[in-house]
Design a protein around this motif. Sequence first.
Motif, PDB file in Angstrom:
ATOM      1  N   ASP A  17       3.878   5.222   5.484  1.00 30.66           N
ATOM      2  CA  ASP A  17       2.749   5.010   4.590  1.00 30.66           C
ATOM      3  C   ASP A  17       3.186   4.989   3.136  1.00 30.66           C
ATOM      4  OD1 ASP A  17       1.007   4.869   6.702  1.00 30.66           O
ATOM      5  OD2 ASP A  17       0.376   6.968   6.571  1.00 30.66           O
TER       6      ASP A  17
ATOM      7  N   ARG B 143       4.931   1.705   2.373  1.00 26.09           N
ATOM      8  CA  ARG B 143       3.950   0.623   2.307  1.00 26.09           C
ATOM      9  C   ARG B 143       3.205   0.657   0.972  1.00 26.09           C
ATOM     10  NH1 ARG B 143      -1.358  -0.695   3.633  1.00 26.09           N
ATOM     11  NH2 ARG B 143      -1.588  -2.683   4.729  1.00 26.09           N
ATOM     12  N   GLU B 144       2.803   1.851   0.537  1.00 33.02           N
ATOM     13  CA  GLU B 144       2.106   1.976  -0.735  1.00 33.02           C
ATOM     14  C   GLU B 144       3.004   1.596  -1.903  1.00 33.02           C
ATOM     15  OE1 GLU B 144      -1.119   2.579  -1.313  1.00 33.02           O
ATOM     16  OE2 GLU B 144      -1.281   2.391   0.870  1.00 33.02           O
TER      17      GLU B 144
ATOM     18  N   ILE C 149       2.959  -2.153  -2.043  1.00 31.44           N
ATOM     19  CA  ILE C 149       1.672  -2.605  -2.583  1.00 31.44           C
ATOM     20  C   ILE C 149       1.624  -2.394  -4.089  1.00 31.44           C
ATOM     21  CG2 ILE C 149      -0.795  -2.084  -2.658  1.00 31.44           C
ATOM     22  CD1 ILE C 149      -0.697  -1.621   0.343  1.00 31.44           C
TER      23      ILE C 149
ATOM     24  N   TYR D  18       6.384  -5.021   7.001  1.00 26.54           N
ATOM     25  CA  TYR D  18       5.169  -4.257   6.755  1.00 26.54           C
ATOM     26  C   TYR D  18       3.922  -5.138   6.674  1.00 26.54           C
ATOM     27  CZ  TYR D  18       7.423   0.239   5.924  1.00 26.54           C
ATOM     28  OH  TYR D  18       8.107   1.418   6.078  1.00 26.54           O
ATOM     29  N   PHE D  19       4.062  -6.382   6.212  1.00 24.04           N
ATOM     30  CA  PHE D  19       2.873  -7.181   5.923  1.00 24.04           C
ATOM     31  C   PHE D  19       2.813  -8.511   6.664  1.00 24.04           C
ATOM     32  CE2 PHE D  19       3.614  -4.445   2.233  1.00 24.04           C
ATOM     33  CZ  PHE D  19       2.400  -3.788   2.193  1.00 24.04           C
TER      34      PHE D  19
ATOM     35  N   GLU E  53      -0.991 -11.657   3.909  1.00 28.04           N
ATOM     36  CA  GLU E  53      -1.319 -10.282   4.299  1.00 28.04           C
ATOM     37  C   GLU E  53      -1.010  -9.306   3.165  1.00 28.04           C
ATOM     38  OE1 GLU E  53      -0.808 -12.718   7.901  1.00 28.04           O
ATOM     39  OE2 GLU E  53       0.404 -12.404   6.091  1.00 28.04           O
ATOM     40  N   LEU E  54       0.080  -9.546   2.448  1.00 29.76           N
ATOM     41  CA  LEU E  54       0.417  -8.695   1.310  1.00 29.76           C
ATOM     42  C   LEU E  54      -0.635  -8.839   0.217  1.00 29.76           C
ATOM     43  CD1 LEU E  54       2.280  -6.857  -0.336  1.00 29.76           C
ATOM     44  CD2 LEU E  54       3.606  -8.895  -0.977  1.00 29.76           C
TER      45      LEU E  54
ATOM     46  N   ALA F  83      -3.695  -6.892   1.188  1.00 33.55           N
ATOM     47  CA  ALA F  83      -3.455  -5.461   1.047  1.00 33.55           C
ATOM     48  C   ALA F  83      -3.497  -5.047  -0.420  1.00 33.55           C
ATOM     49  CB  ALA F  83      -2.111  -5.089   1.667  1.00 33.55           C
TER      50      ALA F  83
ATOM     51  N   GLY G 101      -7.105  -5.164  -1.588  1.00 35.72           N
ATOM     52  CA  GLY G 101      -7.817  -4.024  -1.028  1.00 35.72           C
ATOM     53  C   GLY G 101      -7.491  -2.745  -1.763  1.00 35.72           C
ATOM     54  N   SER G 102      -6.232  -2.583  -2.137  1.00 36.48           N
ATOM     55  CA  SER G 102      -5.824  -1.400  -2.893  1.00 36.48           C
ATOM     56  C   SER G 102      -6.461  -1.410  -4.278  1.00 36.48           C
ATOM     57  CB  SER G 102      -4.299  -1.360  -3.011  1.00 36.48           C
ATOM     58  OG  SER G 102      -3.875  -0.260  -3.798  1.00 36.48           O
TER      59      SER G 102
END
Length: 243
Positions: free
Chosen positions: A41, A44-45, A48, A82-83, A88-89, A92, A95-96
């Motif tokens: 996680d 991934r963050e 992002i 991851y994406f 998809e990235l 994400a 969304g963040s």
Amino acid sequence: MGDRAVASGRTGDRAKNPARGGRSGAPSGAGQRGRRRLSVDERREELIAAALQLFSTRAPEDISIDDVAAAAGASRALVYHYFGGKYELYLAALGSAAKQLSDLLEPPTEGSPLERLRISLERYFDFVESHAAGYTALLRGGPADRSGEVGEIVDGIRQLLLSRILTALEIEAPPPVLRITLRSWMASVETAGLDWLENRDLERDLLERLLVDHLVVLLHAAGNHDPSIGELFDRLAQEEMGR
């Protein structure tokens, strides 16, 4: 060589055997000791966050997976892992950003309704300014179809802003005239945000005050068509005069 290994994602062997490279690799090893191992996680963050930073300065269509990988100090293979891909990235990252906006627009608890609205509008423009390219891409179109998942994120942001406005005005269920009035004003806020990002020839705090005044005028006009909005306008005017 150590830094190049990190940039290409080949950190696994060195993490298992930090002594590789001997004393001659001390500076690189010191940097690696300062870089803690991240959970799934957390990694991934981190990716992002790197993407958001890029989207805040450049249009999404001008950013590649390689750009994100380089900014995060990771391999492009890891980003794909991851994406799955750029789309998809992008989702994400948006969304963040929407989550960040939601946190920024947490309803203020003090002040008059218009003062709380001013605070929410200031926080909204904090978001606009810090995510300029991404905000522009959201409203003018980006690499994704806005009628799909990106469109859902945009609509979610608009619904969030509407709910924050209603909270500031202490309204639970807006009548149709008020709902249309507020949504029309929100469209003005978005247009003003785009214009300000393009020209930046007006002080931001002046723009925010101007937009609040616009809403007051719209509420006054809407009050001619719905008595309940007229009562809302009178209450807001009294509270402002009593400040």
